[in-house]
Design an enzyme around this catalytic site. Structure first.
Site, PDB file in Angstrom:
ATOM      1  N   ASP A 264       0.849  -1.194   0.000  1.00 21.64           N
ATOM      2  CA  ASP A 264       0.000   0.000   0.000  1.00 21.64           C
ATOM      3  C   ASP A 264       0.884   1.244   0.000  1.00 21.64           C
ATOM      4  O   ASP A 264       1.370   1.682   1.040  1.00 21.64           O
ATOM      5  CB  ASP A 264      -0.917  -0.019   1.234  1.00 21.64           C
ATOM      6  CG  ASP A 264      -1.886   1.172   1.261  1.00 21.64           C
ATOM      7  OD1 ASP A 264      -1.949   1.897   0.246  1.00 21.64           O
ATOM      8  OD2 ASP A 264      -2.583   1.345   2.280  1.00 21.64           O
ATOM      9  N   LYS A 271       1.548   7.896   0.621  1.00 23.69           N
ATOM     10  CA  LYS A 271       1.899   7.871   2.042  1.00 23.69           C
ATOM     11  C   LYS A 271       3.225   8.587   2.295  1.00 23.69           C
ATOM     12  O   LYS A 271       4.020   8.783   1.373  1.00 23.69           O
ATOM     13  CB  LYS A 271       2.030   6.414   2.511  1.00 23.69           C
ATOM     14  CG  LYS A 271       0.705   5.693   2.670  1.00 23.69           C
ATOM     15  CD  LYS A 271       0.899   4.329   3.302  1.00 23.69           C
ATOM     16  CE  LYS A 271      -0.418   3.597   3.460  1.00 23.69           C
ATOM     17  NZ  LYS A 271      -1.333   4.232   4.428  1.00 23.69           N
ATOM     18  N   ASP A 282       0.149  -5.030   4.586  1.00 24.70           N
ATOM     19  CA  ASP A 282      -1.252  -4.673   4.397  1.00 24.70           C
ATOM     20  C   ASP A 282      -2.097  -5.839   3.862  1.00 24.70           C
ATOM     21  O   ASP A 282      -3.263  -5.667   3.522  1.00 24.70           O
ATOM     22  CB  ASP A 282      -1.339  -3.450   3.468  1.00 24.70           C
ATOM     23  CG  ASP A 282      -2.509  -2.534   3.799  1.00 24.70           C
ATOM     24  OD1 ASP A 282      -3.058  -2.653   4.908  1.00 24.70           O
ATOM     25  OD2 ASP A 282      -2.887  -1.726   2.925  1.00 24.70           O
ATOM     26  N   ASP A 341      -5.825   6.332  -0.731  1.00 25.02           N
ATOM     27  CA  ASP A 341      -5.196   5.540   0.341  1.00 25.02           C
ATOM     28  C   ASP A 341      -6.236   4.762   1.153  1.00 25.02           C
ATOM     29  O   ASP A 341      -5.878   3.875   1.927  1.00 25.02           O
ATOM     30  CB  ASP A 341      -4.370   6.472   1.242  1.00 25.02           C
ATOM     31  CG  ASP A 341      -3.371   5.711   2.105  1.00 25.02           C
ATOM     32  OD1 ASP A 341      -3.159   4.503   1.855  1.00 25.02           O
ATOM     33  OD2 ASP A 341      -2.802   6.329   3.029  1.00 25.02           O
ATOM     34  N   ARG A 345     -11.031  -0.606   2.023  1.00 28.74           N
ATOM     35  CA  ARG A 345     -12.499  -0.672   2.049  1.00 28.74           C
ATOM     36  C   ARG A 345     -13.067  -0.813   0.642  1.00 28.74           C
ATOM     37  O   ARG A 345     -14.133  -1.379   0.446  1.00 28.74           O
ATOM     38  CB  ARG A 345     -13.053   0.561   2.770  1.00 28.74           C
ATOM     39  CG  ARG A 345     -12.791   1.869   2.084  1.00 28.74           C
ATOM     40  CD  ARG A 345     -12.979   3.061   3.004  1.00 28.74           C
ATOM     41  NE  ARG A 345     -11.907   3.159   3.996  1.00 28.74           N
ATOM     42  CZ  ARG A 345     -11.880   4.061   4.982  1.00 28.74           C
ATOM     43  NH1 ARG A 345     -12.855   4.952   5.075  1.00 28.74           N
ATOM     44  NH2 ARG A 345     -10.889   4.088   5.840  1.00 28.74           N
TER      45      ARG A 345
HETATM   46  N1  BES Z   1      -3.306   0.199   5.098  1.00 29.00           N
HETATM   47  C1  BES Z   1      -3.738   1.439   5.615  1.00 29.00           C
HETATM   48  C2  BES Z   1      -4.047   1.399   7.111  1.00 29.00           C
HETATM   49  C3  BES Z   1      -2.910   1.115   8.035  1.00 29.00           C
HETATM   50  C4  BES Z   1      -2.232   2.133   8.671  1.00 29.00           C
HETATM   51  C5  BES Z   1      -2.558  -0.189   8.346  1.00 29.00           C
HETATM   52  C6  BES Z   1      -1.209   1.858   9.550  1.00 29.00           C
HETATM   53  C7  BES Z   1      -1.542  -0.467   9.234  1.00 29.00           C
HETATM   54  C8  BES Z   1      -0.873   0.559   9.843  1.00 29.00           C
HETATM   55  C9  BES Z   1      -5.008   1.899   4.916  1.00 29.00           C
HETATM   56  O1  BES Z   1      -5.154   1.494   3.610  1.00 29.00           O
HETATM   57  C10 BES Z   1      -5.006   3.398   4.921  1.00 29.00           C
HETATM   58  O2  BES Z   1      -4.094   3.959   4.408  1.00 29.00           O
HETATM   59  N2  BES Z   1      -6.024   4.005   5.512  1.00 29.00           N
HETATM   60  C11 BES Z   1      -6.126   5.423   5.588  1.00 29.00           C
HETATM   61  C12 BES Z   1      -7.570   5.772   5.468  1.00 29.00           C
HETATM   62  C13 BES Z   1      -7.845   7.251   5.324  1.00 29.00           C
HETATM   63  C14 BES Z   1      -7.306   7.758   4.018  1.00 29.00           C
HETATM   64  C15 BES Z   1      -9.332   7.454   5.400  1.00 29.00           C
HETATM   65  C16 BES Z   1      -5.561   5.885   6.941  1.00 29.00           C
HETATM   66  O3  BES Z   1      -5.700   5.162   7.924  1.00 29.00           O
HETATM   67  O4  BES Z   1      -4.943   6.934   6.986  1.00 29.00           O
HETATM   68 ZN    ZN Z   2      -4.160  -0.276   3.129  1.00 31.10          ZN
HETATM   69 ZN    ZN Z   3      -4.180   2.786   2.234  1.00 35.27          ZN
END
Ligand code: BES
Ligand code: ZN
Ligand code: ZN
Length: 490
Positions: A264, A271, A282, A341, A345
């Protein structure tokens, strides 16, 4: 790790080290008996306050040929009234780690016989789990000083009363824990090695009774899995949807859905340096489902399981999906992409709708879904949300038993409102931004469940350990396998 049971006195076992527990506040007859032949070395250490029996203290004493075992490792258990099964796991881990540090390759213990409020099965399971998990190391890519890496290869459980029960329980615990180690291996592998295709190949290696079907990109296009395909657009690697079926009974099935993002990057909403560093993890949800199927099949659990694993990278190239895009998902509902990101979902939208077509009696998804869950609950608790409190409670209870803690967060109307879109059915980033992010993530997923009881477990914090801690090694934890197997056993 080879595990054997010997029906002997603790003093009679031939091994490099025998691990024995020591309470802080009650008489330790076993230890005292052995200590007599060791010139009261332990008594002396207690007098000098070198050892107090405080939880997780250890002391190693060489037996200088006075016993068939070369060393005695005593491990503090703390106060008897405060003791519980998680403490037993951690005490075992501490002792195994000190044996490992001394480069022993075999040891024995009677820790599963210590006296506190738990059954022999529960205690034996805890000792076996903690031993195998603490002996785990991921050193495939080490080339220098490889010979320095040793581990405990065999463990003897010393059991007087009920060797048959202890052996049977140990075999079960070993199967479940080795499946957990498989998950750790899959998650620890770099993203260039574990791709959607190689993850599908790893699934192909599952034991025979499991049926595996994989959808490649063309097959996904045919059935309109456009959410998985949208996230995959920026990647040069094909996506896969892996379907697992294990039929150990004629009951209605339980569907296990796992997020399988093999890397990811965040996509165009890229990121940060630190945010991206561990993002090979991920796919820990998908890996946990693979591990659960392995253990369920090897244990011949009388359950009917369906596994649905949407797998893709989230990358960037000229074709990558963009903020503002609208996706026509497999379910027919439309998603407005507000942030690339929030890809987990999006792929789960297709996977959950697909899982529901099997008419399961429950759907459980595991996903490293949100950083917000880590902010809310930290690294020790997973978050749980869903539509069925009975299902949620059973999972929380199973987690209490295995030491995989879970905390329920509310999933009420206001959160569902926050993921509604002006121009599509749902937005993948709530109108509140990252506020209540773990819950709005779940609220989004809820749109793709019609009426099957559903629970979503956000494992973003628990799937990966930032530091070594007791039976967890820095890196993948294997979270979920022991939990789901315990849930299925109930
Ligand atoms: N894979 C990440 C979530 C994640 C963060 C997993 C840290 C393990 C450790 C997910 O896909 C993500 O990036 N989520 C975003 C969502 C936001 C953009 C609504 C997040 O958590 O910032
Ligand atoms: Zn993710
Ligand atoms: Zn993500």
């Amino acid at each position: 790790m080879k595990i054997t049971v010997q029906q002997k006195n603790t003093g009679e076992v031939k091994t490099q080290a025998i691990v024995i527990g020591h309470w802080q506040d009650v008489k330790n007859e076993d230890v005292e008996r052995l200590d007599k032949q060791l010139n009261n070395t332990i008594q002396q250490a207690i007098k000098n306050k070198e050892f107090t029996g405080e939880a997780f203290q250890t002391k190693t004493i060489s037996t200088l040929g006075r016993f068939p075992f070369d060393n005695l490792i005593i491990v503090g258990l703390g106060k008897q009234k405060e003791f519980d099964t998680e403490k037993l796991r951690r005490a075992t881990a501490t002792a195994i780690l000190s044996a490992k540090n001394m480069r022993f390759t075999n040891c024995a213990t009677n820790l599963h016989t210590i006296n506190y409020h738990a059954t022999t099965e529960e205690k034996t399971t805890a000792v076996v789990e903690a031993s195998i998990l603490s002996a785990y190391h991921f050193s495939e890519y080490k080339t220098v000083d490889k010979e320095k890496i040793t581990t405990i290869e065999s463990l003897t459980l010393v059991e007087q009363k009920n060797p048959t029960l202890v052996e049977k329980t140990a075999i079960t615990a070993k199967i479940i824990t080795e499946a957990t180690c498989l998950v750790r291996d899959l998650v620890n592998q770099p993203a260039s090695h574990i791709t959607p295709t190689t993850l599908a190949q790893a699934a192909q290696k599952l034991p025979k009774p499991i049926k595996i079907t994989t959808y490649d990109k063309k097959a996904l296009q045919k059935i309109n899995m456009n959410a998985i395909l949208a996230v995959n657009k920026g990647s040069s690697l094909e996506p896969r949807l892996i379907i697992l079926e294990y039929k150990g009974s004629n009951d209605k099935s339980i569907a296990l859905v796992g997020k399988g993002v093999t890397f990811d990057s965040g996509g165009l909403n890229i990121k940060t340096e630190t945010g991206m560093e561990t993002m090979k993890m991920d796919m820990a949800g998908a890996a946990a489902v693979i591990g659960t199927f392995k253990a369920a099949a090897e244990l011949r659990l009388p359950v009917n399981l369906i596994g649905v694993l949407p797998c893709t990278e989230n990358m960037i190239n000229g074709e990558a999906y963009k903020p503002g895009d609208i996706i026509h998902t497999y379910s027919g509902k439309t998603i407005e992409v507000a942030n690339t990101d929030a890809e987990g979902r999006v792929i789960l939208a297709d996977a959950l709708a697909y899982a529901e077509e099997f008419k399961p009696k429950a759907i459980i998804d595991l996903a490293t879904l949100t950083g917000a869950c880590v902010v809310a609950l930290g690294p020790t608790y997973a978050g749980i949300m869903g539509t069925d409190d009975k299902l949620i409670t059973s999972l929380i209870t199973a987690g209490k038993q295995t030491g995989e803690k879970i905390w329920q967060l509310p999933l009420t109307e206001e959160f569902k409102e926050a993921v509604k879109s002006d121009i599509a059915d749902v937005r993948n980033l709530s109108t509140w931004g990252r506020d209540a992010g773990a819950i709005t993530g779940a609220a989004f997923l809820n749109n793709f469940i019609k009426n099957t009881p559903w629970a979503h477990i956000d494992i973003a914090g628990t799937a990966w350990a930032k530091e070594d801690q007791h039976y967890l090694k820095k890196g993948a934890t294997g979270y979920g396998v022991r939990l789901l197997i315990r849930f299925l056993q109930e």
